[in-house]
Scaffold this active site. Structure first.
Site, short mmCIF file in Angstrom:
data_model
loop_
_atom_site.label_atom_id
_atom_site.label_comp_id
_atom_site.label_asym_id
_atom_site.label_seq_id
_atom_site.Cartn_x
_atom_site.Cartn_y
_atom_site.Cartn_z
N ASP A 64 31.97 35.10 37.68
CA ASP A 64 30.98 36.15 37.95
C ASP A 64 30.07 36.46 36.77
O ASP A 64 29.01 37.04 36.94
CB ASP A 64 31.69 37.44 38.40
N HIS A 65 30.45 36.07 35.57
CA HIS A 65 29.65 36.45 34.40
C HIS A 65 28.51 35.46 34.13
O HIS A 65 27.36 35.84 34.02
CB HIS A 65 30.54 36.54 33.16
N ASP A 119 39.29 41.48 30.89
CA ASP A 119 38.01 42.16 30.98
C ASP A 119 38.31 43.65 30.89
O ASP A 119 39.22 44.15 31.56
CB ASP A 119 37.31 41.85 32.31
N ARG A 379 27.56 50.32 30.05
CA ARG A 379 27.36 50.21 28.60
C ARG A 379 25.88 50.13 28.28
O ARG A 379 25.17 49.34 28.89
CB ARG A 379 28.05 48.95 28.06
N SER A 533 34.04 45.70 25.00
CA SER A 533 34.59 44.59 25.76
C SER A 533 35.97 44.13 25.28
O SER A 533 36.36 44.37 24.14
CB SER A 533 33.60 43.44 25.65
N ARG A 535 36.64 41.00 24.98
CA ARG A 535 36.48 39.59 24.59
C ARG A 535 37.27 39.28 23.32
O ARG A 535 37.02 39.85 22.26
CB ARG A 535 35.00 39.23 24.44
#
Ligand code: MIC
Ligand code: SF4
Length: 643
Positions: A64-65, A119, A379, A533, A535
């Site tokens: 989806d990203h 995520d 964000r 995030s 990440r």
């Protein structure tokens, strides 16, 4: 003992530790999710653990990203993830099926279960009564292998909702109010548990908006009870059988309480560049807006889109505004196309994008220079939109739609009659774009492609740590600062050497080069370092560039865990004013670090350049120390497997 909902779910999943605030606990994980931007690393790491098949109740790999496919890189990642899911036994949600959190809520979430995802907005599942937590990819890999999630037992905050929202005031305004009150670090170490009569007035997607953006407070997660509204939502998804009633015991105890009178709320907006910079929409007058973005995992449900369509029906957007809309899932888009609402959106001049993250993470639709962009996402960090000097405001879909019509930031109450949107009896779900785990795993070949490189592994912690301060930064440094996303850098998520060229780009583009030249060193920061995030690239890449320790006043939860996972020591100043005394390029030394870690929490750091000593704290559990000594979680897991 009377328990709150958080304690009940934790108790039912506790495999190690005791439920005392601040102590380390381990939880059994029922479900996991990954998305493509963090998923390739998570799956490479899972493969490196040599576990033949995923060991959870449900694991879903979403794409989806990165769906822009500007070059072969994204498409290679998608192919890799699809094959990995088939080989190891995950569901695979194909590109086009929707944003992971929206789809997971619709199709996989189950009240009372634990979910972790690579995520930070995995917290969306809290809207269904799940304990759902955002973590680094490596933690997901471990959970996919059947391992527990280790975390600090959080404090539980009772967020009591009184009354009912007024027309034109939205769930987004509730979470913006929470952010206004407790700030982007007010939730660290806490779970926000929603209770009170106001809960029953909110639909599941509205609750999910609140738990989604609860991530912006730094909270471990947020959770709503599972009630009749939850049952109706699951029934409309054809999944009523997974429903169960869940909530806090009457008179359950909480460590803290926040009370919000819903009837007293007004439309709110977060101003640039932090989600907690919140004021009333009506306080900002005559602010020309040139872009409106409605979508993202925070506000892209059927209900959100229908309300926006009702507002825009028969109107034309302001000539100065570009309106982009990303429905959260294919289910939502399909319903909109069937009931005619899509035509109302298109008729008003909206640019419909595919069901994906898109502009939220700077993948397309960067605003023009200096533009004001009003977005329904979560964000508004500087530069995240893809335009460094854009001014991003966060608001509800109602405020965003009103703004698109008038061309200036607009309080939606100006629009007159409030359109009431009923949720459908059935969402007519279909899972055509979800590929179920293969039974024939032997026959599946995994293809990497030229952009997918092996995961770099850290080295064991040396006896003495020494090096230069390579970067000194201030408060609230986000993972978007450390490892930016956007359409240029995201395609490199599976290629750490290439990605490392962009580390700290928004802060100091010379950082990668200087780190390499110096053979690594230290980073010094202030409060809430690493917020945002999940990440793990924000730890993995600095590790690759030789960073040995990060010295700050305080850390954000997920980033701190990621640093440990990748063998970087997370240290906090004992005396916060020592931050001021350290300069860029100072040479620091922590002698005998491994022994010092054994001896206690406090370590002595020598500033060789300026000739003074100061103390830092390494608040680490025995397990975390072992991970750091081994040179990160991958080494540690391998060592454990050999024992
Ligand atoms: C984000 O909103 O920043 C992301 C992109 O979804 C990240 C995950 C990532 O960096 O891949 C998140 O929130 O964890
Ligand atoms: Fe995607 Fe944005 Fe949600 Fe992150 S916050 S998962 S980028 S929609």
């Amino acid at each position: 003992m009377r328990q709150n909902l958080t304690e009940k779910i934790i108790k039912a999943h506790l495999v190690e530790g005791s439920m005392i605030h601040g102590e380390e606990i381990a939880l059994k994980i029922d479900q996991t999710l990954t998305q493509d931007a963090t998923g390739t690393m998570a799956y490479l790491q899972f493969a490196a653990m040599n576990i033949p098949r995923i060991n959870t109740e449900v694991s879903v790999s979403y794409v989806d990203h990165n769906t822009l496919q500007n070059g072969f890189e994204n498409a290679d990642d998608h192919r890799f993830l699809q094959r990995m899911a088939a080989k190891y036994g995950a569901y695979f949600s194909r590109a086009g099926n929707g944003i992971c959190h929206q789809v997971h809520l619709e199709r996989f979430g189950i009240p009372g279960k634990t979910l972790i995802g690579s995520d930070s907005h995995t917290t969306t599942g809290g809207g269904l009564g799940m304990l759902s937590i955002g973590v680094g990819g490596l933690d997901v890999a471990v959970a996919m292998g059947g391992g527990p999630l280790y975390l600090t037992m959080p404090q539980v905050v009772n967020v009591r909702l009184l009354g009912k929202l007024s027309p034109w005031v939205a769930a987004k305004d509730i979470i913006l109010e929470v952010l206004r009150r407790i700030s982007v670090k007010g939730g660290v170490g806490k779970v926000l548990e929603y209770t009170g009569e106001g809960v029953a007035t909110l639909s599941v997607p509205e609750r999910a908006t609140i738990t989604n953006m609860g991530a912006e407070t730094g909270a471990t997660t947020s959770v709503f009870p599972s009630d009749e509204t939850t049952r109706q939502f699951l029934k409309a998804q054809g999944r009523e059988e997974v429903w169960l009633p869940l909530g806090a015991d009457p008179d359950a105890e909480y460590e803290e309480e926040i009370e919000i009178d819903l009837a007293g709320l007004e439309p709110l907006v977060a101003q640039p560049h932090m989600p907690d910079n919140v004021v009333k929409v009506k306080e900002i007058t005559d602010l020309p807006v040139s872009q409106v973005m409605i979508g993202s995992c925070t506000n892209s449900s059927y209900q959100d889109m229908m309300r926006v369509a009702a507002i825009l029906k028969g109107k034309t957007l302001h000539p100065g505004v570009s309106l982009v809309i990303t429905p959260g899932s294919r289910q939502v888009l399909k319903l909109l196309s069937e009931n005619g609402a899509l035509s109302d959106l298109v008729g008003a001049g909206a640019r419909i994008l595919e069901c994906a993250c898109g502009p939220c993470v700077g993948v397309g639709q960067a605003p023009h220079s200096g533009a004001v962009s009003v977005r329904t996402s979560n964000r508004n960090f500087e530069g995240r939109s893809g335009t460094k000097d854009a001014q991003v405001y966060l608001a509800s879909p109602e405020t965003a739609a009103a703004t698109a019509i008038y061309g200036v930031l607009t309080d939606p109450r100006k629009l007159g009659d409030f359109p009431v949107i009923e949720l459908p009896q059935t969402f007519a779900p279909d899972d055509n774009l979800v590929i179920v785990p293969s039974q024939d795993q032997e026959s599946i070949d995994v293809v990497l492609g030229p952009n997918i490189k092996p995961v770099p592994v850290a080295v064991a912690l040396p006896e003495n740590l020494s090096g230069q301060v390579l970067l000194k930064v201030g408060d609230n440094i986000t993972t978007d600062h450390i490892m930016p996303a956007g359409s240029k850098v995201l395609p490199l998520r599976s290629n750490i050497p290439a990605m490392s060229r962009h580390c700290f780009e928004p802060v100091d583009a010379t950082f990668p080069e200087r780190s390499e030249a110096a053979g690594g060193g230290f980073i010094v920061g202030r409060e809430n370092y690493g917020q945002g995030s999940s990440r793990e690239h924000a730890a993995l890449v600095p590790m690759y560039l030789g960073i040995k320790a990060v010295l700050v006043r305080s850390f954000a939860r997920i980033h701190r865990a990621n640093l440990i996972n990748f063998g970087i020591l997370p240290l906090t100043f004992v005396d916060p004013t020592d931050y001021e005394r350290i300069n860029m390029s100072d040479v620091l030394e922590i002698p005998g670090v491994t022994a010092a870690l054994e001896a206690g929490e406090v370590l002595i750091v020598q500033n060789i350049t300026q000739q003074f000593e100061f103390q830092v704290r390494a608040e680490l559990t025995t397990r975390q120390k072992a991970i750091l000594k081994a040179g990160g979680m991958l080494n540690y897991t391998r060592e454990q497997a050999l024992q």
